[in-house]
Design a protein around this motif. Structure first.
Motif, short mmCIF file in Angstrom:
data_model
loop_
_atom_site.label_atom_id
_atom_site.label_comp_id
_atom_site.label_asym_id
_atom_site.label_seq_id
_atom_site.Cartn_x
_atom_site.Cartn_y
_atom_site.Cartn_z
N ASN A 128 82.06 57.04 17.24
CA ASN A 128 83.01 56.18 16.56
C ASN A 128 83.39 56.76 15.20
OD1 ASN A 128 83.69 53.96 14.58
ND2 ASN A 128 83.60 52.71 16.42
N ARG A 129 82.38 57.15 14.43
CA ARG A 129 82.66 57.64 13.08
C ARG A 129 83.43 58.97 13.10
NH1 ARG A 129 81.83 52.93 12.24
NH2 ARG A 129 79.99 52.10 11.17
N LEU A 130 83.05 59.87 13.98
CA LEU A 130 83.71 61.18 14.01
C LEU A 130 85.16 61.06 14.44
CD1 LEU A 130 80.89 63.42 15.53
CD2 LEU A 130 81.74 63.45 13.19
N THR A 131 85.46 60.17 15.40
CA THR A 131 86.83 60.08 15.90
C THR A 131 87.73 59.24 15.01
OG1 THR A 131 86.12 58.26 17.38
CG2 THR A 131 86.22 60.49 18.31
N GLU A 132 87.20 58.75 13.89
CA GLU A 132 88.08 58.17 12.87
C GLU A 132 89.02 59.24 12.32
OE1 GLU A 132 85.39 56.50 10.05
OE2 GLU A 132 85.05 54.67 11.20
N ASP A 133 88.61 60.50 12.43
CA ASP A 133 89.46 61.63 12.07
C ASP A 133 90.25 62.03 13.32
OD1 ASP A 133 90.60 64.07 11.47
OD2 ASP A 133 88.84 64.84 10.42
N ALA A 134 91.54 61.74 13.31
CA ALA A 134 92.37 61.99 14.50
C ALA A 134 92.49 63.47 14.82
CB ALA A 134 93.76 61.39 14.28
N ASN A 135 92.10 64.34 13.91
CA ASN A 135 92.20 65.78 14.16
C ASN A 135 91.00 66.33 14.92
OD1 ASN A 135 94.71 66.14 12.74
ND2 ASN A 135 93.56 65.89 10.83
N LEU A 136 90.00 65.49 15.15
CA LEU A 136 88.81 65.94 15.86
C LEU A 136 88.79 65.41 17.28
CD1 LEU A 136 85.98 65.44 13.20
CD2 LEU A 136 87.04 67.60 13.91
N ASN A 137 88.40 66.27 18.22
CA ASN A 137 88.18 65.86 19.60
C ASN A 137 86.69 65.75 19.84
OD1 ASN A 137 90.66 65.41 20.97
ND2 ASN A 137 91.08 67.63 20.84
N VAL A 138 86.24 64.62 20.37
CA VAL A 138 84.82 64.36 20.59
C VAL A 138 84.60 63.94 22.04
CG1 VAL A 138 82.84 62.93 19.95
CG2 VAL A 138 84.47 63.68 18.20
N ALA A 139 83.62 64.55 22.67
CA ALA A 139 83.21 64.15 24.02
C ALA A 139 81.81 63.58 23.96
CB ALA A 139 83.25 65.33 24.98
N VAL A 140 81.60 62.48 24.64
CA VAL A 140 80.28 61.90 24.83
C VAL A 140 79.94 62.02 26.31
CG1 VAL A 140 78.84 59.85 24.57
CG2 VAL A 140 80.72 60.25 22.97
N ILE A 141 78.78 62.59 26.61
CA ILE A 141 78.39 62.80 28.00
C ILE A 141 77.16 61.95 28.31
CG2 ILE A 141 77.82 64.49 29.77
CD1 ILE A 141 79.03 66.64 28.04
N ASP A 142 77.25 61.14 29.35
CA ASP A 142 76.16 60.23 29.70
C ASP A 142 76.28 59.87 31.18
OD1 ASP A 142 74.15 58.22 27.99
OD2 ASP A 142 74.83 57.36 29.90
N PRO A 143 75.15 59.71 31.88
CA PRO A 143 75.20 59.36 33.31
C PRO A 143 75.32 57.86 33.57
CG PRO A 143 72.93 59.72 32.67
CD PRO A 143 73.77 60.03 31.46
N GLY A 144 75.33 57.05 32.51
CA GLY A 144 75.27 55.60 32.67
C GLY A 144 76.57 54.96 33.09
N ALA A 145 76.48 53.66 33.38
CA ALA A 145 77.61 52.88 33.86
C ALA A 145 78.06 51.88 32.81
CB ALA A 145 77.24 52.15 35.15
N ASP A 146 79.21 51.30 33.05
CA ASP A 146 79.78 50.24 32.23
C ASP A 146 79.04 48.94 32.58
OD1 ASP A 146 81.29 48.20 31.12
OD2 ASP A 146 83.22 48.98 31.83
N GLU A 147 78.31 48.38 31.60
CA GLU A 147 77.50 47.19 31.86
C GLU A 147 78.07 45.94 31.19
OE1 GLU A 147 75.17 47.12 33.96
OE2 GLU A 147 74.78 49.26 34.28
N ARG A 148 79.35 45.96 30.86
CA ARG A 148 79.94 44.81 30.17
C ARG A 148 79.92 43.53 31.01
NH1 ARG A 148 85.56 47.29 28.24
NH2 ARG A 148 85.15 48.56 30.10
N ASN A 149 79.93 43.67 32.33
CA ASN A 149 79.94 42.50 33.20
C ASN A 149 78.57 42.18 33.77
OD1 ASN A 149 82.75 42.05 32.89
ND2 ASN A 149 83.17 43.68 34.38
N ASN A 150 77.54 42.85 33.28
CA ASN A 150 76.19 42.57 33.73
C ASN A 150 75.67 41.36 32.94
OD1 ASN A 150 73.37 42.53 34.16
ND2 ASN A 150 73.30 44.75 34.45
N THR A 151 75.59 40.22 33.60
CA THR A 151 75.24 38.98 32.88
C THR A 151 73.86 39.06 32.26
OG1 THR A 151 74.46 38.02 34.97
CG2 THR A 151 76.74 37.55 34.31
N ASN A 152 72.95 39.84 32.85
CA ASN A 152 71.60 39.95 32.28
C ASN A 152 71.60 40.80 31.01
OD1 ASN A 152 70.33 38.34 34.16
ND2 ASN A 152 69.86 40.05 35.53
#
Length: 593
Positions: free
Chosen positions: A46-70
């Motif tokens: 989040n902090r690094l991409t506040e600079d629009a001139n920087l490209n940032v990749a985050v790599i992770d095997p996880g899933a989107d858990e926004r709808n996981n009620t637990n």
């Protein structure tokens, strides 16, 4: 790049999760690659991409858990252990507690362990953070610095008047109001006589009320805040705070994959420079991606050391046995693991409790040992050289005994001279039950985490060596007796009808308490130190700017850099560490380029 005699097994790395699509189009090179979309990694992104001139990749095997009620429901977190949101690790058999194999929880999803933890927001004692600067002179790693970054990340919700009446206390000067991490008190806080009874019972045991457990002073009884939004009663994890609100930034890309190793430019005769990383896609395909500026490991204390080892950074004897060429000789990688031993006492009640009671009591050595304090201090100090030699031997001399002794002396000074708290007891009630969870916050035992093989990064060799140092058992039993005494102390004792079979009484024998400890103790899931921020001569892996020693552009920003345990819960501190890394170390470096 370091050749592997055994190829990295794609099948072993394949995730059961469906691929998570990023809104940004993947490219083959980024300015920064962040390995791990967890507690610290997403704040950095989040902090690094506040600079629009920087490209940032985050790599992770996880899933989107926004709808996981637990995940979303703050009261359902205990049901997440052992589910697909958990890596479900296991320790090796624990020699000092009867050979038991212990489960190890760690969050697996976009948000990491902040998805599955108890959301407790407690920082620790001021002197503990000041000790980081004692170990890294002139580094600025101290309480005053940490406090400004705690406050920067935090959006604190002051308690309502009814919450204050049942213990939700705070001091405004220690909190931030404009950050992204929601911190507040549960809206279903237990509202009745239990708080007053618990406060009085602890006062009768010499534990006074702490008006703000996040003030740098943890000793005493408190009702703790959590990383939740008290308005809608939802968990505030790292993804909720730092990723989902900015996921549409065109310079931020989330790649679904499991990073296996760092790739190197030609390093012969020069300081190794990372060129990128290799990762495995959910379909088992190996891919690579380049980093123009830095690779930042934020995979956590249990995975970051494995990636370093697969990349040729670590103890040469371990790397050679695995068939990995040594790129950087750093024997501290994977060592200095410090976790806390967690136990629980459960009780049935003759009263129904309609709510949630997050009560913590932090106890220092003076209170825990009473009249025996000086004798325990003196004996402990005499034993430090012996313990240091033992720990060094357990690491096959990867850590020097004199270096370990120096660290143990700092810890002894914190406990016996600076009066930091060394025990935490959670006292809570819900429905017709009540329990205490308790642990020693500053154990002397040191463990490790290493690769089992180059074929499988997902089954690490985790060995916390719980109770390897006798002092830790003495502390754990003393805490257990105090926790049991609390439930037998007026006025709280009038609420109970029975003590379940199998829990020792406060005055039970040493052997009874030891057997209970050996048979029921588990991990507190607070491992730290496996890529410690320490001088190299003390077994350090990263310098005070969190850069891996003898590399040009590899950093670690996660719990593995914390050099000593703290009397708190890790989440708050991990956000503060990441805030400082982004503001002082990574951002200035990018501006200079």
């Amino acid at each position: 790049m370091p050749p592997l005699k055994t190829r990295f097994g794609a099948l072993a790395l394949a995730t059961v999760f469906l691929p998570l699509q990023s809104l940004a189009t993947p490219i083959d090179s980024y300015d920064y690659i962040i390995v791990g979309a967890g507690t610290s990694g997403l704040l950095l992104a989040n902090r690094l991409t506040e600079d629009a001139n920087l490209n940032v990749a985050v790599i992770d095997p996880g899933a989107d858990e926004r709808n996981n009620t637990n995940v979303v429901n703050p009261l359902a977190w205990l049901g997440l252990s052992g589910t697909p949101v958990d890596w479900n690790y296991s320790s090796v058999p624990q020699e000092y507690i009867g050979g038991r194999v212990l489960p190890y929880d760690a969050g697996k999803g976009i948000g990491g362990t902040s998805l599955i933890n108890g959301m407790t927001y407690i920082r620790g004692d001021q002197a503990q953070f000041d000790s980081w600067e004692d170990l890294n002179p002139g580094s600025g790693w101290n309480w005053d610095t940490m406090l400004q970054y705690y406050k920067k990340a935090e959006r604190f919700f002051p308690p309502s008047s009814w919450q204050e009446a049942v213990g939700a206390l705070y001091e405004e000067e220690y909190h931030g109001s404009s950050g992204e991490i929601d911190v507040g008190f549960s809206p279903v806080l237990l509202n009745g006589s239990f708080y007053g009874d618990a406060k009085t019972a602890w006062a009768n045991l010499g534990q006074s009320l702490d008006k703000d457990v996040n003030s740098g002073h943890t000793a005493g009884f408190d009702v703790w805040p959590q990383t939740l939004n008290p308005i809608d009663n939802t968990r505030c994890d790292s993804a909720t705070a730092f990723y989902w609100p900015v996921q549409d930034r065109p310079n931020l890309t989330l790649i679904n994959g499991t990073v296996s190793r760092i790739l190197w430019k030609n390093y012969t005769g020069s300081t190794p420079e990372a060129s990128g990383v290799e990762y495995v896609m959910p379909n088992g395909q190996n891919k690579t991606v380049k980093a123009a500026k830095e690779v930042i490991l934020s995979a956590g204390a249990l995975r970051t050391p494995l990636i370093l080892e697969l990349s040729g950074i670590g103890n040469p004897s371990i790397l050679e046995e695995l068939g990995i060429e040594t790129v950087v000789d750093l024997p501290g990688v994977g060592e200095n693991m410090i976790d806390q031993p967690n136990m629980a006492l459960s009780y049935s009640t003759n009263t129904t409790f309609p709510g949630y009671a997050p009560y913590a009591t932090f106890v220092n050595a003076t209170s825990l040992f009473g009249d025996g304090f000086k004798r325990v201090s003196d004996v402990t100090k005499l034993l430090l050289p012996h313990w240091a030699r033992q720990i060094s031997k357990e690491t096959n001399r990867a850590l020097n005994a004199s270096a370990v002794e120096q660290l143990l002396r700092v810890q002894h000074d914190l406990i016996f001279e600076k009066d930091v708290t060394i025990a935490e007891i959670l006292s809570t009630a819900s429905g017709t039950g009540a329990f205490s969870a308790y642990w020693g916050t500053l154990p002397f035992s040191r463990g490790s985490v290493h690769l089992n093989s180059t074929d499988d990064i997902n089954t690490p060799k985790i060995n916390p060596r719980f109770m390897a140092i006798d002092f830790d058992m003495i502390v754990q039993i003393a805490i257990g007796r105090l926790a049991a005494t609390f439930w037998d102390t007026s006025p709280i004792s009038t609420s109970f009808e029975a003590v379940p079979q199998g829990i020792p009484s406060p005055d039970a024998s040493w052997n009874q308490w030891k057997n209970f400890t050996d048979s029921t103790m588990i991990s507190n899931a607070h491992p730290i130190g496996t890529a410690a921020m320490l001088p190299r001569k003390l077994g350090g892996v990263v310098d005070p700017q969190l850069r891996v020693y003898d590399t040009k552009n590899v950093r670690v920003v996660d719990a593995s850099v914390i050099p000593l345990q703290i009397s708190g819960h890790l989440t708050a501190t991990l956000y503060a560490i990441a805030e400082r890394a982004a503001a002082e170390f990574i951002a200035p470096a990018r501006d200079a380029v």
